[in-house]
Design an enzyme around this catalytic site. Structure first.
Site, mmCIF file in Angstrom:
data_model
loop_
_atom_site.group_PDB
_atom_site.id
_atom_site.type_symbol
_atom_site.label_atom_id
_atom_site.label_comp_id
_atom_site.label_asym_id
_atom_site.label_seq_id
_atom_site.Cartn_x
_atom_site.Cartn_y
_atom_site.Cartn_z
ATOM 1 N N LYS A 271 -21.618 66.006 22.645
ATOM 2 C CA LYS A 271 -22.661 66.516 23.622
ATOM 3 C C LYS A 271 -22.488 67.647 23.998
ATOM 4 C CE LYS A 271 -25.920 64.539 26.318
ATOM 5 N NZ LYS A 271 -26.579 63.284 25.950
HETATM 6 P P1 NAD Z 1 -36.428 65.605 31.032
HETATM 7 O O1 NAD Z 1 -35.695 66.932 31.394
HETATM 8 O O2 NAD Z 1 -37.695 65.461 29.939
HETATM 9 O O3 NAD Z 1 -36.879 64.668 32.277
HETATM 10 C C1 NAD Z 1 -36.169 64.461 33.246
HETATM 11 C C2 NAD Z 1 -37.039 63.892 34.394
HETATM 12 O O4 NAD Z 1 -36.288 63.786 35.614
HETATM 13 C C3 NAD Z 1 -38.086 64.810 35.009
HETATM 14 O O5 NAD Z 1 -39.184 64.099 35.366
HETATM 15 C C4 NAD Z 1 -37.533 65.604 36.247
HETATM 16 O O6 NAD Z 1 -38.476 66.031 37.117
HETATM 17 C C5 NAD Z 1 -36.835 64.400 36.773
HETATM 18 N N1 NAD Z 1 -35.672 64.408 37.717
HETATM 19 C C6 NAD Z 1 -34.828 65.688 37.450
HETATM 20 N N2 NAD Z 1 -33.901 65.816 38.561
HETATM 21 C C7 NAD Z 1 -34.258 64.623 39.149
HETATM 22 C C8 NAD Z 1 -33.650 63.925 40.393
HETATM 23 N N3 NAD Z 1 -32.749 64.678 41.089
HETATM 24 N N4 NAD Z 1 -34.166 62.853 41.072
HETATM 25 C C9 NAD Z 1 -35.146 62.129 40.370
HETATM 26 N N5 NAD Z 1 -35.670 62.925 39.030
HETATM 27 C C10 NAD Z 1 -35.163 63.884 38.589
HETATM 28 O O7 NAD Z 1 -34.953 64.721 30.631
HETATM 29 P P2 NAD Z 1 -35.125 63.272 29.486
HETATM 30 O O8 NAD Z 1 -35.112 63.769 28.168
HETATM 31 O O9 NAD Z 1 -36.447 62.577 29.953
HETATM 32 O O10 NAD Z 1 -33.850 62.767 29.828
HETATM 33 C C11 NAD Z 1 -33.618 61.891 31.137
HETATM 34 C C12 NAD Z 1 -32.424 60.859 30.752
HETATM 35 O O11 NAD Z 1 -32.371 60.364 29.871
HETATM 36 C C13 NAD Z 1 -31.103 62.011 30.759
HETATM 37 O O12 NAD Z 1 -30.109 61.229 31.647
HETATM 38 C C14 NAD Z 1 -30.666 62.161 29.459
HETATM 39 O O13 NAD Z 1 -29.497 62.085 29.203
HETATM 40 C C15 NAD Z 1 -31.124 60.494 28.966
HETATM 41 N N6 NAD Z 1 -31.594 60.432 27.631
HETATM 42 C C16 NAD Z 1 -32.488 61.290 27.025
HETATM 43 C C17 NAD Z 1 -32.602 61.097 25.762
HETATM 44 C C18 NAD Z 1 -33.998 61.834 25.076
HETATM 45 O O14 NAD Z 1 -34.153 61.531 23.870
HETATM 46 N N7 NAD Z 1 -34.628 63.011 25.883
HETATM 47 C C19 NAD Z 1 -32.343 60.192 25.011
HETATM 48 C C20 NAD Z 1 -31.175 59.335 25.513
HETATM 49 C C21 NAD Z 1 -30.932 59.519 26.991
#
Ligand code: NAD
Length: 498
Positions: free
Chosen positions: A188
């Site tokens: 990571k």
């Molecule tokens: P992103 O940056 O695309 O979106 C994050 C979302 O969360 C946004 O809508 C943002 O406004 C919201 N957010 C931010 N802070 C917040 C808070 N305090 N309370 C509520 N909402 C909040 O991120 P993502 O890629 O969608 O990732 C989201 C989660 O999924 C993370 O935990 C990440 O580690 C996990 N994840 C992502 C992927 C991927 O392929 N992108 C894969 C596995 C896991």
């Protein structure tokens, strides 16, 4: 312009708890961990010895029994914290490993080695800002383990990133890749920055300098970054280009989650959300719930949340609530995610375009719904709010959204929690496809990608569900048992160098 961020709003919503579902494993599997946790060791960058990349033959578990038996509760864990702080994530990750090590009688030497990330790197990232002054950002890359193959894991841009968090997330990646049986170890990375504060040019310079700083340990056969919170396809394209400019030729497989125009895979953007929808459908079926009209509340409207909403809508579910960093919207008649996200610009908020009742992020977690999908930050479901949750199923789209205390409460309430290492593994699975396609310079059709994704996720779920029934443990414990056993088998095959 700086965007004001509202974090952890308080809730006052506390209605009647739902009765436990008799068909769900109502379990708490954590046991007291004897002895104090050792402080994590920091291993500074050293030359990599790339081990075998062959996936190890894995022990399959039995098919699920049609009628799950009622299961007794284990005692709750002692000494749990009430609010998940960033530095707690690493301790929690260690504790999770310690608990499963006991349960599977893990070889103590392997256990000790797995408690230490293989390699950690902290870098200073100086960036010339648009007004001419220089700001220095802190960046990290952690490689937890590479027994089963090269390291793999996302890059996160968030103002609360820390070395402890990155170490925990890297360990989580080791378990996730093992659970999906894909030939990677866990890694990571992250930069302590609020990306919404930076201009596009500043973000590009930050990304290129960060890539250059961590280039001593990443590589297409060593460690392959991908997008995570706060990063996206564009970030990956800049990383790929920086690598190419440094070594003199393009190497598409240095990153995954990049645009299709430079060797990205079809279906990668949607993969995590799509995987969340596959798993939601599978667990709903086991719990006797119909996908048609299934009421789903989603926290987070980014890559994972928005694509999960769309995929679930396509499967007939009703998205009754969705939120972003600012706030959420609840609409009992259902929200059309295709319409919502077609209206939303990159700087817009859900509340700007979604008709319905405004709710805080904290209130969203406690809404009356069938499935709750936390898809934003870690540590949002804690002992403070777990007892208010009314969903029958939680599918962890985010990494680490549930604290161990909360897990205990949810298990007692009979809420089925699908752990992050399964629920959001669609992203790393299609990243693996992208990497394979890049190595072969031969690209697959979208249908083939989605079919293969579905097959891998279904198989992982079936094994996990069967084990959780057989051993009478939660899905999280079953997932960890499968993952750690697989990594331990790899460790045994490789032996200890020198
Ligand atoms: P992103 O940056 O695309 O979106 C994050 C979302 O969360 C946004 O809508 C943002 O406004 C919201 N957010 C931010 N802070 C917040 C808070 N305090 N309370 C509520 N909402 C909040 O991120 P993502 O890629 O969608 O990732 C989201 C989660 O999924 C993370 O935990 C990440 O580690 C996990 N994840 C992502 C992927 C991927 O392929 N992108 C894969 C596995 C896991």
């Amino acid at each position: 312009m700086a965007r004001k961020i509202t974090r952890k709003e308080k809730t006052s919503n506390g209605k009647q708890p739902l009765p436990s579902l008799p068909s769900l494993p109502s379990l708490i599997d954590g046991k007291p961990v004897s002895g104090a946790l050792r402080p994590p060791a920091t291993i500074t960058a050293s030359p990599a010895v790339l081990r075998s990349q062959n996936p190890v033959a894995l022990t399959e578990v039995q098919a699920p029994s049609p009628q799950p038996a009622a299961v007794p509760l284990d005692p709750p864990r002692p000494g749990n914290t009430s609010i998940l702080k960033r530095h707690d994530m690493w301790e929690q990750a260690l504790r999770q490993l310690d608990e499963v090590a006991k349960r599977i009688k893990l070889d103590p030497n392997t256990h000790t080695m797995l408690r230490h990330p293989k390699r950690t790197l902290e870098v200073a990232v100086p960036v010339r800002m648009d007004d001419g002054h220089v700001e220095v950002f802190s960046g990290y890359r952690v490689q937890h383990n590479q027994y089963r193959g090269p390291c793999k894991g996302g890059i996160r841009y968030h103002h609360e990133v820390s070395m402890e968090e990155v170490k925990a997330l890297a360990m989580l990646m080791t378990w996730k890749c093992a659970l999906m049986n894909i030939p990677y170890g866990g890694a990571k990375g992250g930069v302590v920055v609020d990306p919404s504060r930076l201009s596009n040019g500043e973000l590009e310079r930050l990304t290129r300098r960060f890539t250059s700083e961590i280039m001593i340990i990443i590589g297409p056969d060593k460690d392959i970054p991908a997008p995570d919170m706060g990063t996206n396809q564009q970030t990956m394209a800049w990383m790929m280009d920086t690598y190419a400019m440094t070594i003199g030729h393009a190497v598409p497989q240095i990153v995954t989650g990049k645009p299709v125009s430079v060797g990205g895979s079809l279906g990668r953007i949607e993969a995590t959300g799509r995987g969340v929808s596959f798993i939601t459908a599978a667990v709903a079926k086991e719990c006797g719930l119909d996908m048609k009209g299934l009421r789903v509340a989603i926290q987070g409207a980014g890559n994972v949340g928005s694509n999960a909403a769309k995929a679930l809508h396509e499967l007939g579910a009703k998205v009754v609530a969705i939120s972003d960093v600012k706030s959420g919207v609840y609409n009992e008649n259902g929200i059309d995610p295709f319409k919502l996200f077609s209206l939303m610009g990159p700087k817009d908020f859900v509340e700007d375009h979604c008709p319905g009742q405004k709710v805080t992020n904290e209130e969203l977690l406690a809404l009356d719904c069938d499935v709750l999908i936390p898809s934003a930050l870690g540590g949002v479901i804690t002992e403070r709010n777990a007892h208010k949750i009314k969903a029958k199923i939680i599918v962890e789209g985010a990494n680490g959204p549930t604290t161990p205390d909360a897990d205990d409460i949810l298990n007692k309430k009979g809420i089925a929690v699908v752990p992050d290492i399964l629920a959001n593994a669609g992203g790393v699975t299609v990243s693996y496809f992208e990497w394979v396609q890049g190595i072969q310079y031969y690209f697959w059709e979208l249908e083939e990608i989605n079919t293969r994704l579905h097959k891998i996720m279904k198989s992982a779920f079936t094994n996990l569900w069967a084990l959780s029934r057989r051993e009478r443990v939660s899905m999280r414990t079953a997932a960890m048992m499968i993952s750690v056993t697989r990594v331990a088998e790899a460790a045994k095959s490789l032996g200890l160098f020198p």
